[in-house]
Scaffold this motif. Structure first.
Motif, PDB file in Angstrom:
ATOM      1  N   LEU A 218      92.997   7.835  20.453  1.00 32.37           N
ATOM      2  CA  LEU A 218      93.153   7.019  21.647  1.00 32.37           C
ATOM      3  C   LEU A 218      94.622   6.770  21.963  1.00 32.37           C
ATOM      4  CD1 LEU A 218      91.708   5.385  23.849  1.00 32.37           C
ATOM      5  CD2 LEU A 218      91.669   3.446  22.280  1.00 32.37           C
ATOM      6  N   ALA A 219      95.455   6.734  20.929  1.00 32.05           N
ATOM      7  CA  ALA A 219      96.884   6.498  21.119  1.00 32.05           C
ATOM      8  C   ALA A 219      97.638   7.771  21.486  1.00 32.05           C
ATOM      9  CB  ALA A 219      97.483   5.894  19.846  1.00 32.05           C
ATOM     10  N   ASP A 220      96.981   8.911  21.365  1.00 27.60           N
ATOM     11  CA  ASP A 220      97.640  10.182  21.643  1.00 27.60           C
ATOM     12  C   ASP A 220      97.567  10.483  23.142  1.00 27.60           C
ATOM     13  OD1 ASP A 220      98.493  12.907  20.014  1.00 27.60           O
ATOM     14  OD2 ASP A 220      97.542  13.332  21.945  1.00 27.60           O
ATOM     15  N   GLU A 221      98.717  10.602  23.782  1.00 28.74           N
ATOM     16  CA  GLU A 221      98.751  10.785  25.234  1.00 28.74           C
ATOM     17  C   GLU A 221      98.077  12.075  25.681  1.00 28.74           C
ATOM     18  OE1 GLU A 221     102.796  10.549  26.440  1.00 28.74           O
ATOM     19  OE2 GLU A 221     102.986   8.393  26.023  1.00 28.74           O
ATOM     20  N   ARG A 222      98.044  13.073  24.824  1.00 33.07           N
ATOM     21  CA  ARG A 222      97.481  14.369  25.222  1.00 33.07           C
ATOM     22  C   ARG A 222      95.953  14.338  25.250  1.00 33.07           C
ATOM     23  NH1 ARG A 222     100.926  18.607  24.564  1.00 33.07           N
ATOM     24  NH2 ARG A 222      99.499  19.623  26.029  1.00 33.07           N
ATOM     25  N   VAL A 223      95.338  13.759  24.213  1.00 36.00           N
ATOM     26  CA  VAL A 223      93.877  13.838  24.121  1.00 36.00           C
ATOM     27  C   VAL A 223      93.173  12.581  24.613  1.00 36.00           C
ATOM     28  CG1 VAL A 223      94.080  15.404  22.149  1.00 36.00           C
ATOM     29  CG2 VAL A 223      93.724  12.968  21.749  1.00 36.00           C
ATOM     30  N   ALA A 224      93.900  11.485  24.812  1.00 33.89           N
ATOM     31  CA  ALA A 224      93.278  10.225  25.224  1.00 33.89           C
ATOM     32  C   ALA A 224      92.465  10.350  26.514  1.00 33.89           C
ATOM     33  CB  ALA A 224      94.329   9.131  25.351  1.00 33.89           C
ATOM     34  N   PRO A 225      92.930  11.087  27.545  1.00 32.61           N
ATOM     35  CA  PRO A 225      92.104  11.202  28.762  1.00 32.61           C
ATOM     36  C   PRO A 225      90.721  11.799  28.494  1.00 32.61           C
ATOM     37  CG  PRO A 225      94.354  11.902  29.214  1.00 32.61           C
ATOM     38  CD  PRO A 225      94.251  11.727  27.722  1.00 32.61           C
ATOM     39  N   ALA A 226      90.653  12.783  27.632  1.00 35.57           N
ATOM     40  CA  ALA A 226      89.363  13.384  27.293  1.00 35.57           C
ATOM     41  C   ALA A 226      88.510  12.416  26.490  1.00 35.57           C
ATOM     42  CB  ALA A 226      89.574  14.679  26.512  1.00 35.57           C
ATOM     43  N   LEU A 227      89.128  11.677  25.583  1.00 34.62           N
ATOM     44  CA  LEU A 227      88.400  10.700  24.787  1.00 34.62           C
ATOM     45  C   LEU A 227      87.768   9.644  25.686  1.00 34.62           C
ATOM     46  CD1 LEU A 227      88.226   9.964  21.544  1.00 34.62           C
ATOM     47  CD2 LEU A 227      89.627   8.051  22.275  1.00 34.62           C
ATOM     48  N   ARG A 228      88.527   9.196  26.679  1.00 37.10           N
ATOM     49  CA  ARG A 228      88.009   8.174  27.590  1.00 37.10           C
ATOM     50  C   ARG A 228      86.862   8.715  28.442  1.00 37.10           C
ATOM     51  NH1 ARG A 228      90.814   3.539  27.748  1.00 37.10           N
ATOM     52  NH2 ARG A 228      92.898   3.493  26.830  1.00 37.10           N
ATOM     53  N   LEU A 229      86.910   9.998  28.783  1.00 39.15           N
ATOM     54  CA  LEU A 229      85.791  10.591  29.516  1.00 39.15           C
ATOM     55  C   LEU A 229      84.513  10.527  28.689  1.00 39.15           C
ATOM     56  CD1 LEU A 229      87.182  13.810  31.278  1.00 39.15           C
ATOM     57  CD2 LEU A 229      86.510  11.643  32.333  1.00 39.15           C
ATOM     58  N   MET A 230      84.614  10.872  27.423  1.00 38.44           N
ATOM     59  CA  MET A 230      83.432  10.855  26.559  1.00 38.44           C
ATOM     60  C   MET A 230      82.898   9.446  26.394  1.00 38.44           C
ATOM     61  SD  MET A 230      84.158  13.744  23.621  1.00 38.44           S
ATOM     62  CE  MET A 230      85.907  13.450  23.320  1.00 38.44           C
ATOM     63  N   HIS A 231      83.794   8.476  26.252  1.00 34.17           N
ATOM     64  CA  HIS A 231      83.347   7.088  26.139  1.00 34.17           C
ATOM     65  C   HIS A 231      82.808   6.582  27.472  1.00 34.17           C
ATOM     66  CE1 HIS A 231      84.689   5.649  22.095  1.00 34.17           C
ATOM     67  NE2 HIS A 231      85.350   6.791  22.150  1.00 34.17           N
ATOM     68  N   GLY A 232      83.368   7.086  28.582  1.00 33.53           N
ATOM     69  CA  GLY A 232      82.936   6.625  29.891  1.00 33.53           C
ATOM     70  C   GLY A 232      81.535   7.086  30.260  1.00 33.53           C
ATOM     71  N   ASP A 233      81.123   8.248  29.775  1.00 33.34           N
ATOM     72  CA  ASP A 233      79.788   8.769  30.071  1.00 33.34           C
ATOM     73  C   ASP A 233      79.296   9.582  28.881  1.00 33.34           C
ATOM     74  OD1 ASP A 233      77.452   9.636  31.161  1.00 33.34           O
ATOM     75  OD2 ASP A 233      78.339  10.720  32.844  1.00 33.34           O
ATOM     76  N   PRO A 234      78.919   8.913  27.789  1.00 34.98           N
ATOM     77  CA  PRO A 234      78.524   9.647  26.577  1.00 34.98           C
ATOM     78  C   PRO A 234      77.226  10.431  26.738  1.00 34.98           C
ATOM     79  CG  PRO A 234      78.125   7.297  26.313  1.00 34.98           C
ATOM     80  CD  PRO A 234      78.882   7.455  27.593  1.00 34.98           C
ATOM     81  N   ALA A 235      76.433  10.134  27.788  1.00 34.46           N
ATOM     82  CA  ALA A 235      75.179  10.859  27.986  1.00 34.46           C
ATOM     83  C   ALA A 235      75.392  12.231  28.604  1.00 34.46           C
ATOM     84  CB  ALA A 235      74.248  10.042  28.889  1.00 34.46           C
ATOM     85  N   ARG A 236      76.554  12.455  29.175  1.00 33.47           N
ATOM     86  CA  ARG A 236      76.805  13.725  29.846  1.00 33.47           C
ATOM     87  C   ARG A 236      77.018  14.849  28.831  1.00 33.47           C
ATOM     88  NH1 ARG A 236      81.172  14.756  34.726  1.00 33.47           N
ATOM     89  NH2 ARG A 236      81.161  17.048  34.649  1.00 33.47           N
ATOM     90  N   ALA A 237      76.546  16.030  29.188  1.00 33.59           N
ATOM     91  CA  ALA A 237      76.717  17.196  28.307  1.00 33.59           C
ATOM     92  C   ALA A 237      78.110  17.785  28.535  1.00 33.59           C
ATOM     93  CB  ALA A 237      75.642  18.238  28.590  1.00 33.59           C
ATOM     94  N   ARG A 245      90.407  20.455  30.388  1.00 35.75           N
ATOM     95  CA  ARG A 245      90.991  20.318  31.718  1.00 35.75           C
ATOM     96  C   ARG A 245      91.499  18.887  31.934  1.00 35.75           C
ATOM     97  NH1 ARG A 245      86.691  21.366  34.756  1.00 35.75           N
ATOM     98  NH2 ARG A 245      86.998  23.609  34.490  1.00 35.75           N
ATOM     99  N   ALA A 246      90.746  17.890  31.460  1.00 39.63           N
ATOM    100  CA  ALA A 246      91.180  16.497  31.594  1.00 39.63           C
ATOM    101  C   ALA A 246      92.470  16.241  30.826  1.00 39.63           C
ATOM    102  CB  ALA A 246      90.087  15.560  31.100  1.00 39.63           C
ATOM    103  N   ALA A 247      92.653  16.960  29.727  1.00 45.05           N
ATOM    104  CA  ALA A 247      93.858  16.812  28.915  1.00 45.05           C
ATOM    105  C   ALA A 247      94.984  17.735  29.374  1.00 45.05           C
ATOM    106  CB  ALA A 247      93.534  17.096  27.452  1.00 45.05           C
ATOM    107  N   ALA A 248      94.719  18.532  30.434  1.00 40.82           N
ATOM    108  CA  ALA A 248      95.706  19.481  30.961  1.00 40.82           C
ATOM    109  C   ALA A 248      96.193  20.431  29.869  1.00 40.82           C
ATOM    110  CB  ALA A 248      96.882  18.743  31.588  1.00 40.82           C
ATOM    111  N   MET A 249      95.237  20.941  29.085  1.00 45.91           N
ATOM    112  CA  MET A 249      95.554  21.855  28.000  1.00 45.91           C
ATOM    113  C   MET A 249      94.574  23.018  28.024  1.00 45.91           C
ATOM    114  SD  MET A 249      96.080  18.976  24.989  1.00 45.91           S
ATOM    115  CE  MET A 249      96.689  20.104  23.739  1.00 45.91           C
ATOM    116  N   SER A 250      94.918  24.092  27.335  1.00 42.98           N
ATOM    117  CA  SER A 250      93.965  25.181  27.164  1.00 42.98           C
ATOM    118  C   SER A 250      92.875  24.738  26.197  1.00 42.98           C
ATOM    119  CB  SER A 250      94.670  26.422  26.615  1.00 42.98           C
ATOM    120  OG  SER A 250      95.069  26.210  25.263  1.00 42.98           O
ATOM    121  N   ARG A 251      91.735  25.422  26.227  1.00 44.09           N
ATOM    122  CA  ARG A 251      90.639  25.068  25.324  1.00 44.09           C
ATOM    123  C   ARG A 251      91.090  25.104  23.860  1.00 44.09           C
ATOM    124  NH1 ARG A 251      85.049  26.562  26.276  1.00 44.09           N
ATOM    125  NH2 ARG A 251      85.320  27.880  24.437  1.00 44.09           N
TER     126      ARG A 251
END
Length: 326
Positions: A218-237, A245-251
């Motif tokens: 959560l403190a990491d600026e690179r992966v935090a956006p993706a982490l928040r997406l998962m917490h924001g809608d954990p039911a989504r596949a 893409r949310a982290a602006a990085m390659s897979r």
């Protein structure tokens, strides 16, 4: 695919109105309750040895200098006015005017008075320190204690320390007060203190010395956006492509970075977080297992039950029975 959790009001899951804020979710999932114990006023040469508190410990110095010596930690920690220490409660520790002073057992000193503040050493107020602790449920111990470093020393010079010290001081003030609502105020101030402790961690968690886990992610600026997406809608596949893409990085780069800071691959983390939500609901609610499965995005009760058993080692209904029994 099931609707997002916030659209299923019949299923009570934590923080339904604040998806995407893992700190709020952690407060509910861990059952975290922060409480202050006693304050210490000391002068001259003194040292008090305390038993292992058995829970996450907070120590703040509001006046003077206090040395903290923790069993198994190589170097004593000098705490100055405004400094805070947060440390695991599985080891004995000593508070002292100087690490060289032979300590005495703190328990008889504590039992000698019922006052909010007790005294050590000579007469006077050379140093004042306030102690507290954070109680956690079983999930909380697994979720938080493994994510926090054994010792956090927060200097008064940091942006977070003054607020935490003020909260500790104000909580003790309310504990001593006979004013209406004092107990209510003290309890909620203590909860704010716990939030501040987590903020302290997040402000400093980029250090490689800190444990891998969800807080460091959560403190990491690179992966935090993706982490928040998962917490924001954990039911989504969620797919790895969407999260990257949310982290602006390659897979590949995202998957590698996420595992470095969180300790597990992104989709494994998502599955584990879903199971934590399920455990919380099974313990607290009579919601049917099928409804929990649907709310967490599983196409069938059996698919959810299999995932739950792989994670926890026990079927959902058996987990609920054991939790209720204990």
């Amino acid at each position: 695919m099931a609707a997002p959790l916030s659209a299923t009001p019949s299923v009570h899951l934590p923080a339904s109105a604040t998806w995407g804020d893992p700190i709020i979710e952690a407060l509910e999932l861990t059952g975290a309750r922060c409480a202050l114990s006693r304050g210490l006023i000391a002068a001259g040469d003194w040292a008090l040895a305390f038993p292992a508190p058995g829970r996450l410990k907070i120590q703040a110095v509001t006046r003077g200098v206090v040395w903290l010596v923790i069993e198994g930690v190589e170097h004593p920690v000098r705490l100055e006015a405004g400094d805070i220490a947060v440390f695991a409660g599985d080891r004995r520790y000593t508070l002292a005017s100087d690490p060289a002073v032979p300590p005495i057992d703190a328990l008889p000193v504590l039992r000698a008075t019922t006052k909010t503040f007790f005294h050590a050493g000579d007469e006077g107020r050379d140093a004042v320190t306030i102690g507290g602790h954070i109680d956690l449920n079983t999930t909380g111990k697994d979720l938080l204690l493994s994510a926090l470093p054994p010792l956090m020393h927060v200097s008064a010079a940091t942006a977070e320390a003054p607020a935490a010290c003020w909260l500790m001081d104000q909580t003790l003030h309310e504990m001593r007060s006979a004013a209406p609502g004092a107990a209510f105020a003290a309890e909620h101030l203590a909860q704010l203190l716990f939030v501040q402790v987590l903020r302290v961690f997040l402000a400093n968690a980029n250090s490689d010395a800190y444990p891998v886990g969800w807080l460091r992610a959560l403190a990491d600026e690179r992966v935090a956006p993706a982490l928040r997406l998962m917490h924001g809608d954990p039911a989504r596949a969620w797919t790895l492509t969407e999260l990257a893409r949310a982290a602006a990085m390659s897979r590949t780069s995202f998957a590698q970075r996420f595992k470095e800071v969180a300790g597990v691959p992104p989709l494994t983390y998502l599955c584990t977080w879903r199971m934590r939500l399920a455990q919380h609901t099974l313990c607290r609610e009579d919601t049917p297992v099928a409804a929990i499965a649907s709310a967490l995005g599983y196409g069938s009760e059996s698919a959810f039950s299999n995932a739950f058993k792989r994670t926890t080692g026990v079927a959902p209904r058996r987990y609920r029975e054991a939790a209720r029994a204990s």
